[in-house]
Design a protein around this motif. Structure first.
Motif, PDB file in Angstrom:
ATOM      1  N   ARG A  66       0.808  -1.214   0.000  1.00 58.57           N
ATOM      2  CA  ARG A  66       0.000   0.000   0.000  1.00 58.57           C
ATOM      3  C   ARG A  66       0.846   1.271   0.000  1.00 58.57           C
ATOM      4  NH1 ARG A  66      -5.366  -0.348   1.507  1.00 58.57           N
ATOM      5  NH2 ARG A  66      -6.112  -2.445   1.951  1.00 58.57           N
ATOM      6  N   THR A  67       2.148   1.141  -0.113  1.00 60.30           N
ATOM      7  CA  THR A  67       3.044   2.290   0.023  1.00 60.30           C
ATOM      8  C   THR A  67       3.174   3.040  -1.293  1.00 60.30           C
ATOM      9  OG1 THR A  67       4.281   1.099   1.722  1.00 60.30           O
ATOM     10  CG2 THR A  67       5.315   3.041   0.769  1.00 60.30           C
ATOM     11  N   TYR A  68       3.009   4.338  -1.243  1.00 65.88           N
ATOM     12  CA  TYR A  68       3.138   5.230  -2.390  1.00 65.88           C
ATOM     13  C   TYR A  68       4.544   5.802  -2.472  1.00 65.88           C
ATOM     14  CZ  TYR A  68       2.714   9.719  -4.835  1.00 65.88           C
ATOM     15  OH  TYR A  68       2.909  10.791  -5.659  1.00 65.88           O
ATOM     16  N   ALA A  69       5.088   6.155  -1.343  1.00 67.24           N
ATOM     17  CA  ALA A  69       6.413   6.766  -1.326  1.00 67.24           C
ATOM     18  C   ALA A  69       7.091   6.474   0.009  1.00 67.24           C
ATOM     19  CB  ALA A  69       6.316   8.270  -1.534  1.00 67.24           C
ATOM     20  N   ARG A  70       8.383   6.521  -0.019  1.00 67.51           N
ATOM     21  CA  ARG A  70       9.184   6.409   1.196  1.00 67.51           C
ATOM     22  C   ARG A  70      10.033   7.664   1.304  1.00 67.51           C
ATOM     23  NH1 ARG A  70       9.947   0.819   2.235  1.00 67.51           N
ATOM     24  NH2 ARG A  70      11.250   1.362   4.017  1.00 67.51           N
ATOM     25  N   GLY A  71      10.207   8.116   2.533  1.00 70.22           N
ATOM     26  CA  GLY A  71      10.951   9.357   2.722  1.00 70.22           C
ATOM     27  C   GLY A  71      11.848   9.329   3.937  1.00 70.22           C
ATOM     28  N   TRP A  72      12.743  10.306   3.969  1.00 70.51           N
ATOM     29  CA  TRP A  72      13.613  10.538   5.122  1.00 70.51           C
ATOM     30  C   TRP A  72      13.445  11.985   5.568  1.00 70.51           C
ATOM     31  CZ3 TRP A  72      16.329   6.906   7.730  1.00 70.51           C
ATOM     32  CH2 TRP A  72      16.572   5.685   7.085  1.00 70.51           C
ATOM     33  N   PHE A  73      13.309  12.155   6.846  1.00 69.79           N
ATOM     34  CA  PHE A  73      13.262  13.473   7.464  1.00 69.79           C
ATOM     35  C   PHE A  73      14.315  13.503   8.572  1.00 69.79           C
ATOM     36  CE2 PHE A  73       9.319  15.403   5.828  1.00 69.79           C
ATOM     37  CZ  PHE A  73       8.828  14.322   5.124  1.00 69.79           C
ATOM     38  N   ARG A  74      14.622  14.690   9.041  1.00 64.45           N
ATOM     39  CA  ARG A  74      15.567  14.782  10.150  1.00 64.45           C
ATOM     40  C   ARG A  74      15.178  15.924  11.071  1.00 64.45           C
ATOM     41  NH1 ARG A  74      20.991  16.859   6.873  1.00 64.45           N
ATOM     42  NH2 ARG A  74      20.218  18.954   6.339  1.00 64.45           N
ATOM     43  N   GLN A  75      15.610  15.801  12.302  1.00 66.12           N
ATOM     44  CA  GLN A  75      15.340  16.849  13.283  1.00 66.12           C
ATOM     45  C   GLN A  75      16.604  17.097  14.085  1.00 66.12           C
ATOM     46  OE1 GLN A  75      11.958  16.161  15.832  1.00 66.12           O
ATOM     47  NE2 GLN A  75      11.800  18.339  16.318  1.00 66.12           N
TER      48      GLN A  75
END
Length: 126
Positions: free
Chosen positions: A29-38
């Motif tokens: 069911r995944t459309y996109a994968r991403g990386w974020f950072r804080q």
């Protein structure tokens, strides 16, 4: 979808670690994968994303040419290869997955994502 991020740690400036994000559950069911950072004292920011239907990739300007997002479908894993690390790359890195839904948010917007990993800390020493 459950996400497990790994690969963080203490790295010297100029180093090239690779982060991994393994997915389990209903990954079809995944459309996109991403990386974020804080970073400490800052808001979470977009780093990179990959659309699974056409392999389109997206990067924030500060990492273009240094970071690469890729995937291994056999392992249900997305990677973030980080090269030429700088002290300002120090942050907790989160992987995320966006489902197929009608949300209007950009792939660069955290609100587009439905599932999040626990985060992995990358500390870059100068």
């Amino acid at each position: 979808v459950q996400l497990q991020a790994s690969g963080g740690g203490l790295v010297q400036a100029g180093g090239s670690p690779r982060l991994s994000c393994a997915a389990s559950g209903r990954t079809f069911r995944t459309y996109a994968r991403g990386w974020f950072r804080q970073a400490p004292g800052k808001e979470r920011e977009f780093v990179a994303a990959l659309k699974l239907n056409d392999d389109s990739t997206y990067y924030t300007d500060s990492v273009k040419g240094r970071f690469t997002i890729s995937r291994d479908d056999a392992k249900n894993t997305v990677y973030l290869q980080m090269n030429s690390l700088r002290p300002e790359d120090t942050a907790v890195y989160y992987c995320a997955a966006a489902g197929w839904n009608s949300r209007i948010y950009s792939i660069r917007d955290a609100r587009r994502y439905d599932y999040w990993g626990q985060g992995t800390l990358v500390t870059v020493s100068s």
